[in-house]
Design an enzyme around this catalytic site. Structure first.
Site, mmCIF file in Angstrom:
data_model
loop_
_atom_site.group_PDB
_atom_site.id
_atom_site.type_symbol
_atom_site.label_atom_id
_atom_site.label_comp_id
_atom_site.label_asym_id
_atom_site.label_seq_id
_atom_site.Cartn_x
_atom_site.Cartn_y
_atom_site.Cartn_z
ATOM 1 N N SER A 222 0.875 -0.880 0.335
ATOM 2 C CA SER A 222 -0.290 0.263 0.039
ATOM 3 C C SER A 222 0.564 1.420 -0.047
ATOM 4 C CB SER A 222 -0.971 0.346 1.132
ATOM 5 O OG SER A 222 -0.735 -0.148 2.481
ATOM 6 N N ASP B 3 5.215 -7.519 2.603
ATOM 7 C CA ASP B 3 4.483 -7.470 1.430
ATOM 8 C C ASP B 3 5.734 -7.708 0.254
ATOM 9 O OD1 ASP B 3 2.202 -8.119 1.936
ATOM 10 O OD2 ASP B 3 1.568 -5.536 1.139
ATOM 11 N N LYS C 67 4.370 -11.769 3.668
ATOM 12 C CA LYS C 67 3.269 -11.993 3.347
ATOM 13 C C LYS C 67 2.885 -11.404 1.157
ATOM 14 C CE LYS C 67 -0.207 -7.916 3.647
ATOM 15 N NZ LYS C 67 -0.741 -8.534 1.920
ATOM 16 N N GLU D 37 -0.464 -12.227 -1.690
ATOM 17 C CA GLU D 37 -1.566 -11.973 -1.945
ATOM 18 C C GLU D 37 -2.856 -13.024 -2.314
ATOM 19 O OE1 GLU D 37 -3.754 -8.234 -4.141
ATOM 20 O OE2 GLU D 37 -2.359 -7.172 -2.172
ATOM 21 N N GLU E 169 -9.696 -8.718 3.930
ATOM 22 C CA GLU E 169 -9.298 -7.519 3.887
ATOM 23 C C GLU E 169 -11.614 -7.056 2.953
ATOM 24 O OE1 GLU E 169 -7.775 -3.697 1.689
ATOM 25 O OE2 GLU E 169 -7.066 -5.902 1.938
#
Length: 327
Positions: free
Chosen positions: A64, A102, A132, A134, A202
Protein backbone atom coordinates in the site's frame (compact mmCIF):
# COMPACT_ATOMS: atom_id res chain seq x y z
CA UNK A 1 10.93 -20.58 13.90
CA UNK A 2 11.22 -19.23 17.42
CA UNK A 3 13.65 -19.75 20.25
CA UNK A 4 10.93 -18.93 22.81
CA UNK A 5 9.84 -22.05 24.74
CA UNK A 6 6.37 -23.30 23.88
CA UNK A 7 5.18 -22.76 27.46
CA UNK A 8 6.26 -19.11 27.58
CA UNK A 9 3.28 -16.92 28.44
CA UNK A 10 3.01 -13.65 26.54
CA UNK A 11 1.81 -10.86 28.81
CA UNK A 12 2.39 -7.76 26.73
CA UNK A 13 5.29 -5.40 26.12
CA UNK A 14 6.13 -5.06 29.81
CA UNK A 15 7.34 -8.69 29.83
CA UNK A 16 9.91 -8.02 27.12
CA UNK A 17 13.19 -6.22 27.02
CA UNK A 18 13.14 -3.30 24.54
CA UNK A 19 15.09 -5.30 21.97
CA UNK A 20 13.13 -8.55 22.28
CA UNK A 21 11.26 -9.25 19.06
CA UNK A 22 7.66 -10.51 19.06
CA UNK A 23 7.69 -14.08 17.76
CA UNK A 24 5.26 -16.38 16.00
CA UNK A 25 5.07 -18.42 19.19
CA UNK A 26 3.85 -15.39 21.11
CA UNK A 27 1.27 -14.59 18.42
CA UNK A 28 -0.01 -18.17 18.56
CA UNK A 29 -0.28 -17.93 22.33
CA UNK A 30 -2.22 -14.66 22.09
CA UNK A 31 -4.54 -16.30 19.56
CA UNK A 32 -5.02 -19.36 21.76
CA UNK A 33 -5.91 -17.16 24.74
CA UNK A 34 -8.28 -15.01 22.68
CA UNK A 35 -6.16 -11.88 23.05
CA UNK A 36 -6.54 -9.56 20.03
CA UNK A 37 -3.49 -9.11 17.82
CA UNK A 38 -2.58 -5.56 16.78
CA UNK A 39 -1.10 -4.83 13.36
CA UNK A 40 -0.18 -1.47 11.81
CA UNK A 41 1.53 -0.71 8.51
CA UNK A 42 4.69 1.34 8.33
CA UNK A 43 6.78 2.47 5.38
CA UNK A 44 9.63 4.46 6.92
CA UNK A 45 11.81 4.92 9.98
CA UNK A 46 9.72 7.54 11.88
CA UNK A 47 6.46 5.58 11.61
CA UNK A 48 8.28 2.39 12.61
CA UNK A 49 9.61 4.08 15.74
CA UNK A 50 6.09 5.21 16.67
CA UNK A 51 4.70 1.70 16.18
CA UNK A 52 7.57 0.29 18.22
CA UNK A 53 6.94 2.69 21.11
CA UNK A 54 3.22 1.88 21.12
CA UNK A 55 3.89 -1.83 21.61
CA UNK A 56 2.07 -2.94 18.45
CA UNK A 57 2.44 -6.71 17.87
CA UNK A 58 3.06 -6.79 14.12
CA UNK A 59 4.42 -4.14 11.77
CA UNK A 60 3.44 -4.73 8.15
CA UNK A 61 5.48 -3.07 5.42
CA UNK A 62 2.62 -3.09 2.94
CA UNK A 63 2.64 -2.62 -0.81
CA UNK A 64 0.00 0.00 0.00
CA UNK A 65 3.08 2.23 0.12
CA UNK A 66 2.51 2.42 -3.63
CA UNK A 67 -0.59 4.52 -2.97
CA UNK A 68 0.05 6.11 0.42
CA UNK A 69 3.70 7.12 -0.06
CA UNK A 70 4.27 7.12 -3.82
CA UNK A 71 0.88 8.52 -4.86
CA UNK A 72 -0.16 5.80 -7.31
CA UNK A 73 -3.83 4.90 -7.76
CA UNK A 74 -3.19 1.20 -7.09
CA UNK A 75 -0.66 -1.06 -5.40
CA UNK A 76 0.49 -2.51 -8.72
CA UNK A 77 3.33 -0.12 -9.73
CA UNK A 78 5.60 -0.53 -6.72
CA UNK A 79 8.73 -2.59 -7.40
CA UNK A 80 10.59 -5.07 -5.24
CA UNK A 81 13.58 -2.73 -5.00
CA UNK A 82 11.30 0.06 -3.77
CA UNK A 83 9.71 -2.27 -1.24
CA UNK A 84 13.13 -3.32 0.02
CA UNK A 85 14.03 0.32 0.70
CA UNK A 86 10.87 0.66 2.81
CA UNK A 87 11.57 -2.64 4.57
CA UNK A 88 15.09 -1.63 5.56
CA UNK A 89 13.95 1.73 6.89
CA UNK A 90 11.22 0.10 8.98
CA UNK A 91 13.59 -2.57 10.29
CA UNK A 92 15.87 0.18 11.62
CA UNK A 93 13.03 1.77 13.56
CA UNK A 94 10.84 -1.09 14.81
CA UNK A 95 12.83 -3.33 17.16
CA UNK A 96 9.94 -5.02 18.96
CA UNK A 97 7.11 -5.93 16.52
CA UNK A 98 7.20 -8.94 14.25
CA UNK A 99 8.11 -7.48 10.85
CA UNK A 100 6.16 -8.66 7.80
CA UNK A 101 7.00 -7.48 4.28
CA UNK A 102 4.58 -7.60 1.35
CA UNK A 103 5.62 -9.30 -1.87
CA UNK A 104 4.75 -6.79 -4.59
CA UNK A 105 2.77 -7.63 -7.70
CA UNK A 106 4.77 -9.48 -10.33
CA UNK A 107 7.42 -10.87 -8.01
CA UNK A 108 5.97 -14.26 -7.01
CA UNK A 109 3.24 -15.34 -9.43
CA UNK A 110 5.33 -16.87 -12.22
CA UNK A 111 6.78 -19.85 -10.36
CA UNK A 112 7.54 -21.23 -6.95
CA UNK A 113 11.23 -20.55 -7.58
CA UNK A 114 10.50 -16.89 -8.30
CA UNK A 115 8.36 -16.67 -5.15
CA UNK A 116 11.05 -18.19 -2.94
CA UNK A 117 13.77 -16.00 -4.43
CA UNK A 118 11.70 -12.88 -3.77
CA UNK A 119 10.82 -13.94 -0.22
CA UNK A 120 14.48 -14.65 0.53
CA UNK A 121 15.41 -11.14 -0.61
CA UNK A 122 12.72 -9.59 1.60
CA UNK A 123 14.24 -11.32 4.64
CA UNK A 124 17.93 -11.03 3.77
CA UNK A 125 17.97 -7.56 2.19
CA UNK A 126 14.85 -6.08 3.78
CA UNK A 127 15.39 -7.26 7.35
CA UNK A 128 11.89 -8.72 7.64
CA UNK A 129 10.85 -11.67 9.82
CA UNK A 130 8.10 -12.92 7.51
CA UNK A 131 6.37 -12.12 4.22
CA UNK A 132 2.78 -11.55 3.12
CA UNK A 133 1.29 -12.51 -0.22
CA UNK A 134 -2.16 -12.03 -1.68
CA UNK A 135 -4.84 -14.26 -3.05
CA UNK A 136 -5.85 -17.86 -3.32
CA UNK A 137 -5.30 -18.91 -6.93
CA UNK A 138 -3.55 -22.27 -7.32
CA UNK A 139 -0.28 -20.55 -8.31
CA UNK A 140 -0.37 -18.29 -5.26
CA UNK A 141 -1.21 -21.17 -2.92
CA UNK A 142 1.74 -23.06 -4.42
CA UNK A 143 3.91 -20.00 -3.91
CA UNK A 144 2.89 -19.77 -0.25
CA UNK A 145 3.63 -23.47 0.27
CA UNK A 146 7.03 -23.24 -1.42
CA UNK A 147 8.04 -20.20 0.66
CA UNK A 148 7.01 -21.92 3.89
CA UNK A 149 8.95 -25.04 2.86
CA UNK A 150 11.97 -22.78 2.29
CA UNK A 151 11.80 -21.88 5.97
CA UNK A 152 10.10 -18.48 5.68
CA UNK A 153 6.96 -17.53 7.62
CA UNK A 154 4.04 -16.48 5.41
CA UNK A 155 0.96 -14.38 6.12
CA UNK A 156 -1.87 -14.89 3.62
CA UNK A 157 -4.40 -12.35 2.37
CA UNK A 158 -7.94 -12.99 1.10
CA UNK A 159 -11.11 -11.04 0.37
CA UNK A 160 -10.34 -7.79 -1.39
CA UNK A 161 -6.86 -8.38 -2.75
CA UNK A 162 -5.69 -5.06 -4.22
CA UNK A 163 -3.18 -6.70 -6.54
CA UNK A 164 -6.09 -8.46 -8.28
CA UNK A 165 -8.16 -5.37 -9.09
CA UNK A 166 -7.73 -6.18 -12.80
CA UNK A 167 -9.97 -9.24 -12.41
CA UNK A 168 -12.02 -7.92 -9.50
CA UNK A 169 -13.02 -4.86 -11.49
CA UNK A 170 -11.71 -2.36 -8.97
CA UNK A 171 -11.53 -2.08 -5.18
CA UNK A 172 -14.66 -4.11 -4.48
CA UNK A 173 -15.63 -5.84 -1.22
CA UNK A 174 -15.76 -9.62 -1.42
CA UNK A 175 -17.98 -12.24 0.24
CA UNK A 176 -21.23 -10.35 -0.36
CA UNK A 177 -23.05 -13.35 -1.89
CA UNK A 178 -23.04 -17.05 -1.05
CA UNK A 179 -20.51 -18.16 -3.66
CA UNK A 180 -18.12 -15.33 -2.87
CA UNK A 181 -18.47 -15.85 0.89
CA UNK A 182 -17.73 -19.56 0.58
CA UNK A 183 -14.70 -18.75 -1.59
CA UNK A 184 -13.30 -16.47 1.12
CA UNK A 185 -13.47 -19.30 3.68
CA UNK A 186 -12.13 -21.91 1.26
CA UNK A 187 -9.23 -19.69 0.22
CA UNK A 188 -8.33 -18.94 3.82
CA UNK A 189 -8.35 -22.68 4.58
CA UNK A 190 -6.15 -23.36 1.55
CA UNK A 191 -3.62 -20.78 2.76
CA UNK A 192 -3.66 -22.38 6.21
CA UNK A 193 -3.05 -25.77 4.58
CA UNK A 194 -0.13 -24.24 2.67
CA UNK A 195 1.45 -23.36 6.02
CA UNK A 196 0.54 -19.69 6.54
CA UNK A 197 0.77 -18.53 10.16
CA UNK A 198 -2.03 -15.97 9.73
CA UNK A 199 -4.47 -14.66 7.14
CA UNK A 200 -5.56 -11.08 6.47
CA UNK A 201 -9.29 -10.74 5.70
CA UNK A 202 -9.89 -7.50 3.80
CA UNK A 203 -13.25 -5.88 3.05
CA UNK A 204 -15.56 -8.81 3.73
CA UNK A 205 -18.84 -8.80 5.70
CA UNK A 206 -18.42 -9.42 9.41
CA UNK A 207 -20.37 -12.74 9.42
CA UNK A 208 -18.11 -14.08 6.67
CA UNK A 209 -15.00 -13.02 8.61
CA UNK A 210 -16.48 -14.65 11.75
CA UNK A 211 -17.00 -17.90 9.85
CA UNK A 212 -13.47 -17.87 8.45
CA UNK A 213 -12.02 -17.09 11.87
CA UNK A 214 -13.95 -19.98 13.39
CA UNK A 215 -12.95 -22.40 10.64
CA UNK A 216 -9.24 -21.63 10.87
CA UNK A 217 -6.72 -22.77 13.47
CA UNK A 218 -4.50 -19.76 12.70
CA UNK A 219 -5.23 -16.10 13.52
CA UNK A 220 -7.18 -13.87 11.15
CA UNK A 221 -6.35 -10.18 10.88
CA UNK A 222 -9.22 -8.01 9.73
CA UNK A 223 -9.23 -4.78 7.77
CA UNK A 224 -12.73 -3.65 6.97
CA UNK A 225 -13.89 -7.12 8.06
CA UNK A 226 -15.69 -6.40 11.31
CA UNK A 227 -14.94 -7.21 14.95
CA UNK A 228 -14.86 -11.01 14.87
CA UNK A 229 -11.30 -11.50 13.60
CA UNK A 230 -8.34 -12.52 15.78
CA UNK A 231 -6.76 -9.11 15.28
CA UNK A 232 -6.97 -5.91 13.28
CA UNK A 233 -4.71 -4.00 10.89
CA UNK A 234 -4.89 -0.39 9.76
CA UNK A 235 -2.64 1.78 7.64
CA UNK A 236 -0.56 4.18 9.74
CA UNK A 237 -1.44 7.24 7.65
CA UNK A 238 -5.15 6.37 7.62
CA UNK A 239 -5.62 5.87 11.35
CA UNK A 240 -3.72 9.09 12.07
CA UNK A 241 -5.70 11.14 9.55
CA UNK A 242 -2.53 12.24 7.79
CA UNK A 243 -4.11 13.19 4.46
CA UNK A 244 -7.07 15.50 5.02
CA UNK A 245 -7.10 17.20 1.62
CA UNK A 246 -10.11 16.19 -0.52
CA UNK A 247 -7.83 15.41 -3.47
CA UNK A 248 -6.29 12.62 -1.38
CA UNK A 249 -9.52 11.07 -0.10
CA UNK A 250 -8.83 7.95 -2.17
CA UNK A 251 -6.31 6.73 0.39
CA UNK A 252 -8.65 6.96 3.42
CA UNK A 253 -11.11 4.05 3.23
CA UNK A 254 -14.52 4.35 4.85
CA UNK A 255 -13.87 1.44 7.23
CA UNK A 256 -10.94 3.25 8.84
CA UNK A 257 -11.42 5.03 12.15
CA UNK A 258 -9.25 8.11 12.40
CA UNK A 259 -7.77 8.15 15.88
CA UNK A 260 -6.27 11.57 15.26
CA UNK A 261 -6.33 14.28 12.63
CA UNK A 262 -2.60 14.67 12.33
CA UNK A 263 -2.99 16.06 8.81
CA UNK A 264 -4.75 19.13 10.22
CA UNK A 265 -1.93 19.69 12.70
CA UNK A 266 0.67 19.33 9.92
CA UNK A 267 -1.19 21.72 7.61
CA UNK A 268 -1.52 24.32 10.39
CA UNK A 269 2.17 24.05 11.28
CA UNK A 270 3.28 24.45 7.66
CA UNK A 271 1.04 27.51 7.18
CA UNK A 272 2.43 29.10 10.37
CA UNK A 273 5.99 28.39 9.24
CA UNK A 274 5.33 29.92 5.83
CA UNK A 275 3.80 33.05 7.42
CA UNK A 276 6.64 33.51 9.91
CA UNK A 277 9.25 33.21 7.18
CA UNK A 278 7.36 35.75 5.07
CA UNK A 279 6.98 38.27 7.91
CA UNK A 280 10.55 37.78 9.18
CA UNK A 281 9.69 36.51 12.66
CA UNK A 282 11.42 33.19 12.00
CA UNK A 283 14.17 32.32 12.72
CA UNK A 284 14.83 35.35 14.97
CA UNK A 285 17.36 35.35 17.84
CA UNK A 286 15.99 32.22 19.54
CA UNK A 287 16.58 30.05 16.51
CA UNK A 288 19.88 31.64 15.44
CA UNK A 289 22.03 29.89 18.05
CA UNK A 290 25.50 30.03 16.50
CA UNK A 291 27.52 33.02 17.69
CA UNK A 292 30.60 34.88 16.55
CA UNK A 293 32.31 37.55 18.65
CA UNK A 294 32.22 41.23 17.68
CA UNK A 295 36.00 41.30 17.32
CA UNK A 296 35.90 38.31 14.96
CA UNK A 297 33.13 39.95 12.94
CA UNK A 298 35.27 43.07 12.69
CA UNK A 299 38.25 41.04 11.47
CA UNK A 300 35.97 39.09 9.13
CA UNK A 301 34.60 42.35 7.65
CA UNK A 302 38.10 43.72 7.22
CA UNK A 303 39.17 40.58 5.36
CA UNK A 304 36.07 40.79 3.13
CA UNK A 305 36.90 44.44 2.34
CA UNK A 306 40.50 43.51 1.59
CA UNK A 307 39.24 40.97 -0.94
CA UNK A 308 36.92 43.53 -2.50
CA UNK A 309 33.63 42.33 -1.04
CA UNK A 310 32.47 45.69 0.30
CA UNK A 311 28.74 44.89 0.32
CA UNK A 312 29.31 41.56 2.07
CA UNK A 313 31.40 43.27 4.74
CA UNK A 314 28.62 45.83 5.32
CA UNK A 315 26.00 43.03 5.48
CA UNK A 316 27.97 41.25 8.23
CA UNK A 317 28.33 44.44 10.26
CA UNK A 318 24.64 45.34 9.87
CA UNK A 319 23.64 41.83 10.96
CA UNK A 320 25.57 42.25 14.22
CA UNK A 321 23.83 45.55 14.92
CA UNK A 322 20.41 44.09 14.19
CA UNK A 323 21.02 41.06 16.42
CA UNK A 324 22.18 43.30 19.28
CA UNK A 325 19.06 45.46 18.93
CA UNK A 326 16.77 42.42 19.03
CA UNK A 327 18.29 40.96 22.16
Amino acid sequence: MSNVPENTVYSGPQSQSPNQRVTLTQLRQKHKKGEPITVVTAYDYPSAVHIDMAGIDVCLVGDSASMVVHGHDTTLPITLDEMLVHCRAVARGAKRPLLVGDLPFGTYESSSDQAVDTAVRVLKEGGMDAIKLEGGSPSRISAAKAIVEAGIAVMGHVGLTPQAISVLGGFRPQGKNVASAVKVVETALALQEAGCFSVVLECVPAPVAAAATSALRIPTVGIGAGPFCSGQVLVYHDLLGMLQHPHHAKVTPKFCKQYARVGDVINKALLEYKEEVKNGSFPGPLYSPYKISRSDVSDFSNELQRQGFEEAASAAAEAVEKIDNEQ
